[in-house]
Structure formats: C-alpha cells, structure tokens
Design a protein around this motif. Sequence first.
Motif, short mmCIF file in Angstrom:
data_model
loop_
_atom_site.label_atom_id
_atom_site.label_comp_id
_atom_site.label_asym_id
_atom_site.label_seq_id
_atom_site.Cartn_x
_atom_site.Cartn_y
_atom_site.Cartn_z
N LEU A 17 0.74 -0.96 -0.03
CA LEU A 17 -0.22 0.03 0.41
C LEU A 17 0.67 1.34 0.14
CD1 LEU A 17 -2.81 -1.05 2.92
CD2 LEU A 17 -3.02 -0.98 -0.24
N HIS A 18 2.20 1.03 0.51
CA HIS A 18 2.80 2.41 0.72
C HIS A 18 3.24 2.57 -1.16
CE1 HIS A 18 6.59 4.61 1.78
NE2 HIS A 18 7.15 4.07 0.38
N TYR A 19 3.46 1.64 -1.92
CA TYR A 19 3.93 1.85 -3.17
C TYR A 19 2.58 1.87 -4.09
CZ TYR A 19 8.51 0.56 -1.82
OH TYR A 19 9.95 0.99 -1.61
N GLU A 22 -1.61 7.06 -3.34
CA GLU A 22 -3.05 7.52 -3.31
C GLU A 22 -4.81 6.43 -3.79
OE1 GLU A 22 -4.52 10.18 -0.92
OE2 GLU A 22 -1.70 10.46 -0.95
N LYS A 23 -3.80 6.32 -5.05
CA LYS A 23 -5.04 5.43 -5.20
C LYS A 23 -5.61 4.03 -4.86
CE LYS A 23 -6.77 2.78 -10.05
NZ LYS A 23 -5.29 1.62 -10.76
N GLY A 24 -4.45 3.62 -3.95
CA GLY A 24 -4.85 2.19 -2.92
C GLY A 24 -4.83 0.77 -3.98
N PHE A 25 -5.00 -0.30 -2.94
CA PHE A 25 -5.16 -1.43 -4.15
C PHE A 25 -6.52 -2.11 -3.37
CE2 PHE A 25 0.04 -2.19 -4.06
CZ PHE A 25 -0.36 -2.24 -5.80
N GLU A 29 -6.68 -7.76 -5.37
CA GLU A 29 -5.20 -6.76 -5.72
C GLU A 29 -4.18 -7.12 -4.68
OE1 GLU A 29 -5.85 -3.10 -9.32
OE2 GLU A 29 -6.25 -3.02 -6.62
N LEU A 30 -4.26 -6.89 -3.42
CA LEU A 30 -3.10 -7.21 -2.42
C LEU A 30 -2.70 -8.76 -2.43
CD1 LEU A 30 -4.48 -5.14 -0.09
CD2 LEU A 30 -2.18 -4.62 -0.64
N VAL A 56 -4.25 1.30 7.96
CA VAL A 56 -4.59 2.02 6.25
C VAL A 56 -6.05 2.19 6.33
CG1 VAL A 56 -5.42 0.00 5.07
CG2 VAL A 56 -3.39 -0.42 6.25
N ILE A 57 -6.81 2.65 5.93
CA ILE A 57 -8.45 3.14 5.87
C ILE A 57 -9.10 2.64 4.05
CG2 ILE A 57 -8.03 5.09 6.41
CD1 ILE A 57 -7.96 7.42 4.29
N GLN A 58 -10.40 2.37 4.09
CA GLN A 58 -10.54 2.06 3.19
C GLN A 58 -12.08 3.12 2.38
OE1 GLN A 58 -13.70 -0.90 3.18
NE2 GLN A 58 -14.04 -1.60 0.92
N LEU A 59 -11.62 3.33 0.64
CA LEU A 59 -11.55 4.54 0.02
C LEU A 59 -12.68 4.19 -0.19
CD1 LEU A 59 -8.01 4.93 -2.17
CD2 LEU A 59 -8.79 5.89 -0.05
N SER A 60 -13.10 5.33 -1.13
CA SER A 60 -14.96 4.82 -1.95
C SER A 60 -14.94 4.13 -2.34
CB SER A 60 -15.72 6.35 -1.77
OG SER A 60 -14.44 6.87 -3.18
N ASP A 61 -13.79 3.83 -3.34
CA ASP A 61 -14.34 2.94 -4.63
C ASP A 61 -13.93 1.47 -4.11
OD1 ASP A 61 -10.96 2.78 -4.32
OD2 ASP A 61 -11.00 3.74 -6.09
N GLY A 62 -13.48 1.11 -2.48
CA GLY A 62 -13.15 -0.11 -2.07
C GLY A 62 -12.54 -0.59 -1.67
N ASN A 63 -10.60 0.28 -2.58
CA ASN A 63 -9.89 0.28 -2.58
C ASN A 63 -9.51 0.64 -0.89
OD1 ASN A 63 -9.44 -0.48 -5.05
ND2 ASN A 63 -8.30 0.92 -5.55
N TYR A 64 -8.53 0.02 -0.45
CA TYR A 64 -7.64 0.30 0.86
C TYR A 64 -6.08 1.17 0.55
CZ TYR A 64 -10.44 -2.72 2.14
OH TYR A 64 -11.64 -3.64 3.05
N ARG A 65 -5.92 2.34 1.33
CA ARG A 65 -4.85 3.06 1.32
C ARG A 65 -3.88 3.30 3.19
NH1 ARG A 65 -3.83 7.74 2.04
NH2 ARG A 65 -5.57 9.61 2.61
#
Length: 85
Positions: A17-19, A22-25, A29-30, A56-65
């Motif tokens: 997630l560091h790499y 902002e988009k996250g995974f 994908e993880l 870690v937080i979950q974004l509105s699109d479901g990805n995590y960052r």
Amino acid sequence: TEIYTLSLHDALPILLLHYAGEKGFSRRELGIHVKAAASSITTALQRLSSPKYRQVIQLSDGNYRLTDIGSKRIREELTDALRLN
C-alpha cells in the motif's frame, strides 16, 4: 503503552500500500501480490484499519490505502528493516 509488532501478514500489505499511493489497492489485488488467501488479507486489513492502529483506510471505491500513521510507520520502522546491503 502497548507495542505492536508487525506480523508478516500485516507488513506485506502495508508495504504494498505504501507503493500504491493515493489510489491504493483492492483486497483482491493485495491478495494476488501477497499470494495469500482472501481471509488472511481481510484479517490483516481489519486489524490495520481498526481504531487501535489506524494504519489503513478503505476508500469510497473499495480500495485500501495507507493513512498518514501507516506511512509514518513505513518510514520509521520498515525502511531500515528492508534496506538491502
């Protein structure tokens, strides 16, 4: 004060997630990159996003960052441990 030591199951998603920036995974994908079962990834993400750790937080699109706390942890703790000589 409780000291939290990262397990391998937590360290790998945090590092990825560091790499990811902002988009996250996504969780999927993880799992692909870590080569771990979905249940292991879910458990790690739940622990890392809990109010106790907030890395870690979950974004509105479901990805995590990573959160700022998670990014700080990468810089302070994992960078030296992962440095290749």
